[in-house]
Design a protein around this motif. Structure first.
Motif, PDB file in Angstrom:
ATOM      1  N   PRO A 155      89.897 114.264 -27.552  1.00  0.00           N
ATOM      2  CA  PRO A 155      91.104 113.651 -26.606  1.00  0.00           C
ATOM      3  C   PRO A 155      91.382 114.493 -25.201  1.00  0.00           C
ATOM      4  O   PRO A 155      90.945 115.538 -25.257  1.00  0.00           O
ATOM      5  N   LEU A 156      91.675 113.637 -24.357  1.00  0.00           N
ATOM      6  CA  LEU A 156      91.726 114.376 -23.028  1.00  0.00           C
ATOM      7  C   LEU A 156      93.193 114.968 -23.000  1.00  0.00           C
ATOM      8  O   LEU A 156      94.126 114.902 -23.831  1.00  0.00           O
ATOM      9  N   SER A 157      93.429 115.668 -21.780  1.00  0.00           N
ATOM     10  CA  SER A 157      94.701 116.242 -21.785  1.00  0.00           C
ATOM     11  C   SER A 157      95.689 115.625 -21.154  1.00  0.00           C
ATOM     12  O   SER A 157      95.394 114.376 -20.071  1.00  0.00           O
ATOM     13  N   ALA A 158      97.056 115.551 -21.226  1.00  0.00           N
ATOM     14  CA  ALA A 158      98.033 114.746 -20.681  1.00  0.00           C
ATOM     15  C   ALA A 158      98.217 115.060 -19.255  1.00  0.00           C
ATOM     16  O   ALA A 158      98.063 116.247 -19.048  1.00  0.00           O
ATOM     17  N   ALA A 159      98.660 114.101 -18.379  1.00  0.00           N
ATOM     18  CA  ALA A 159      98.904 114.296 -17.134  1.00  0.00           C
ATOM     19  C   ALA A 159      98.020 115.131 -16.548  1.00  0.00           C
ATOM     20  O   ALA A 159      98.245 116.169 -15.666  1.00  0.00           O
ATOM     21  N   THR A 160      96.623 114.611 -16.567  1.00  0.00           N
ATOM     22  CA  THR A 160      95.419 115.316 -15.838  1.00  0.00           C
ATOM     23  C   THR A 160      94.670 114.245 -15.348  1.00  0.00           C
ATOM     24  O   THR A 160      94.380 113.194 -15.886  1.00  0.00           O
ATOM     25  N   GLU A 161      94.071 114.392 -14.154  1.00  0.00           N
ATOM     26  CA  GLU A 161      93.408 113.527 -13.389  1.00  0.00           C
ATOM     27  C   GLU A 161      91.647 113.851 -13.726  1.00  0.00           C
ATOM     28  O   GLU A 161      91.398 115.152 -13.748  1.00  0.00           O
ATOM     29  N   TYR A 162      91.027 112.816 -13.961  1.00  0.00           N
ATOM     30  CA  TYR A 162      89.610 113.056 -14.618  1.00  0.00           C
ATOM     31  C   TYR A 162      88.736 111.938 -13.471  1.00  0.00           C
ATOM     32  O   TYR A 162      89.392 110.981 -13.075  1.00  0.00           O
ATOM     33  N   ARG A 163      87.593 112.212 -13.488  1.00  0.00           N
ATOM     34  CA  ARG A 163      86.604 111.245 -12.813  1.00  0.00           C
ATOM     35  C   ARG A 163      85.553 111.169 -13.932  1.00  0.00           C
ATOM     36  O   ARG A 163      85.298 112.045 -14.599  1.00  0.00           O
ATOM     37  N   PHE A 164      84.803 109.966 -13.690  1.00  0.00           N
ATOM     38  CA  PHE A 164      83.858 109.549 -14.799  1.00  0.00           C
ATOM     39  C   PHE A 164      82.501 109.120 -13.907  1.00  0.00           C
ATOM     40  O   PHE A 164      82.622 108.493 -12.771  1.00  0.00           O
ATOM     41  N   LYS A 165      81.442 109.303 -14.712  1.00  0.00           N
ATOM     42  CA  LYS A 165      80.112 108.615 -13.998  1.00  0.00           C
ATOM     43  C   LYS A 165      79.170 108.142 -15.158  1.00  0.00           C
ATOM     44  O   LYS A 165      79.236 108.746 -16.124  1.00  0.00           O
ATOM     45  N   TYR A 166      78.646 107.160 -14.754  1.00  0.00           N
ATOM     46  CA  TYR A 166      77.651 106.447 -15.766  1.00  0.00           C
ATOM     47  C   TYR A 166      76.163 106.952 -15.196  1.00  0.00           C
ATOM     48  O   TYR A 166      75.894 106.943 -14.105  1.00  0.00           O
ATOM     49  N   VAL A 167      75.479 107.202 -16.268  1.00  0.00           N
ATOM     50  CA  VAL A 167      73.920 107.604 -16.001  1.00  0.00           C
ATOM     51  C   VAL A 167      73.094 106.979 -16.768  1.00  0.00           C
ATOM     52  O   VAL A 167      73.241 106.725 -18.070  1.00  0.00           O
ATOM     53  N   LEU A 168      72.136 106.138 -16.073  1.00  0.00           N
ATOM     54  CA  LEU A 168      70.983 105.412 -16.863  1.00  0.00           C
ATOM     55  C   LEU A 168      69.895 106.434 -17.094  1.00  0.00           C
ATOM     56  O   LEU A 168      69.225 107.023 -16.238  1.00  0.00           O
ATOM     57  N   VAL A 169      69.333 106.622 -18.447  1.00  0.00           N
ATOM     58  CA  VAL A 169      68.158 107.600 -18.705  1.00  0.00           C
ATOM     59  C   VAL A 169      67.410 106.725 -19.426  1.00  0.00           C
ATOM     60  O   VAL A 169      67.476 105.827 -20.173  1.00  0.00           O
ATOM     61  N   ASN A 170      66.295 107.170 -18.972  1.00  0.00           N
ATOM     62  CA  ASN A 170      64.845 106.683 -19.527  1.00  0.00           C
ATOM     63  C   ASN A 170      64.686 107.577 -20.986  1.00  0.00           C
ATOM     64  O   ASN A 170      64.234 108.636 -20.633  1.00  0.00           O
ATOM     65  N   MET A 171      64.766 106.892 -22.068  1.00  0.00           N
ATOM     66  CA  MET A 171      64.356 107.760 -23.226  1.00  0.00           C
ATOM     67  C   MET A 171      63.071 108.078 -23.326  1.00  0.00           C
ATOM     68  O   MET A 171      62.604 108.871 -24.235  1.00  0.00           O
TER      69      MET A 171
END
Length: 287
Positions: A155-171
């Protein structure tokens, strides 16, 4: 469900128009309460990486999370050789010191998406939503479970700003093939004070809820008191003034006799009408 499918199709086309896009919050059509205190639901990068050259091989998409901080706004999610980071929630203090990998899932081909028309079936709804959405902070036990193995998404923390990123990985090579930009800051909800609780109908405050609860319990106590009064009325067998009067035998015997008074003789005691001695004598003879 046709309207939902059209909405998502437009989103896929928009995402497919360029690779340098940002992760987005899930539409309110799919998730009504988003973000929550500890979770954020995001749309998966459907058709996002299909806009580039044809992909050959096996690919996975990694989701990285970073707590908002000016010093880490453009943090990298790969090392100098192009290998994606494997940092965890615990190692990065929940994304406060560096990005951590929160989720990993197979790249779903844009032409192989399940139809949203089947989402009306309760047995398929969860699987279909998992295809289109990813929830950050969905695992509440992985940190406390010593036997947990796998990617921890706590779980994340309440009242907190987060940023997200998707990464494509060649397995096949283990290297980063492509990636999105960091998302705009997304803030989780904060705890609401009891005085600001909005209860429908009437938009009652927290204080009104407390008063209503107290008033609602009064009839119970009144009924309890009434039952106790009835019970005591059956138990009380004393005098009308509430006290039970009993003459002590010791007190009766200790009362001194008046001078000159004598105990009444048997003849002076009123024993009722005199008996007919003849009838009594005759009755004894017959017996």
């Amino acid at each position: 469900m046709s309207a939902l499918w059209a909405l998502l199709a437009l989103g896929c086309l928009w995402l497919g128009s360029a690779v340098d896009l940002q992760p987005q919050l899930a539409s309110m059509t799919f998730v009504t309460n988003n973000p929550t205190l500890t979770t954020v639901a995001l749309e998966k990068p459907l058709c996002m990486f299909d806009s580039s050259a044809a992909l050959v091989g096996t690919y996975e998409v990694y989701l990285y999370v970073l707590a908002e901080s000016p010093s880490f706004r453009n943090a990298s999610v790969q090392d100098r050789t192009g290998v994606p980071l494997s940092s965890t929630f615990r190692q990065t203090e929940g994304g406060r010191t560096a990005p951590y990998k929160a989720a990993a899932f197979a790249l779903q081909p844009c032409s192989d998406l399940p139809s949203l028309d089947a989402a009306g079936d309760a047995s398929q709804a969860s699987e279909i939503l998992n295809t289109y959405l990813v929830r950050v902070g969905a695992n509440g036990t992985c940190l406390s479970d010593p036997n947990f193995q796998g990617l921890c998404n706590p779980p994340l923390s309440a009242a907190t700003e987060y940023r997200f990123k998707y990464v494509l990985v060649n397995m096949s090579t283990g290297l980063v093939q492509d990636q999105t930009l960091w998302s705009d800051p997304i803030r989780t909800n904060r705890l609401t004070r009891y005085s600001a609780i909005d209860m429908w109908p009437g938009r009652r405050s927290g204080g009104m809820i407390v008063i209503t609860s107290v008033l609602g319990s009064l009839p119970f106590f009144l009924l309890l008191g009434f039952a106790g009064t009835i019970f005591l009325s059956f138990v009380d067998t004393g005098s009308p003034d509430g006290g039970t009067v009993h003459d002590s035998q010791v007190t009766q015997e200790a009362v001194p006799k008046s001078l000159g008074a004598s105990e009444p003789s048997d003849a002076s005691v009123n024993r009722g009408p005199p008996l007919d001695r003849a009838k009594v004598y005759s009755s004894k003879l017959q017996d």
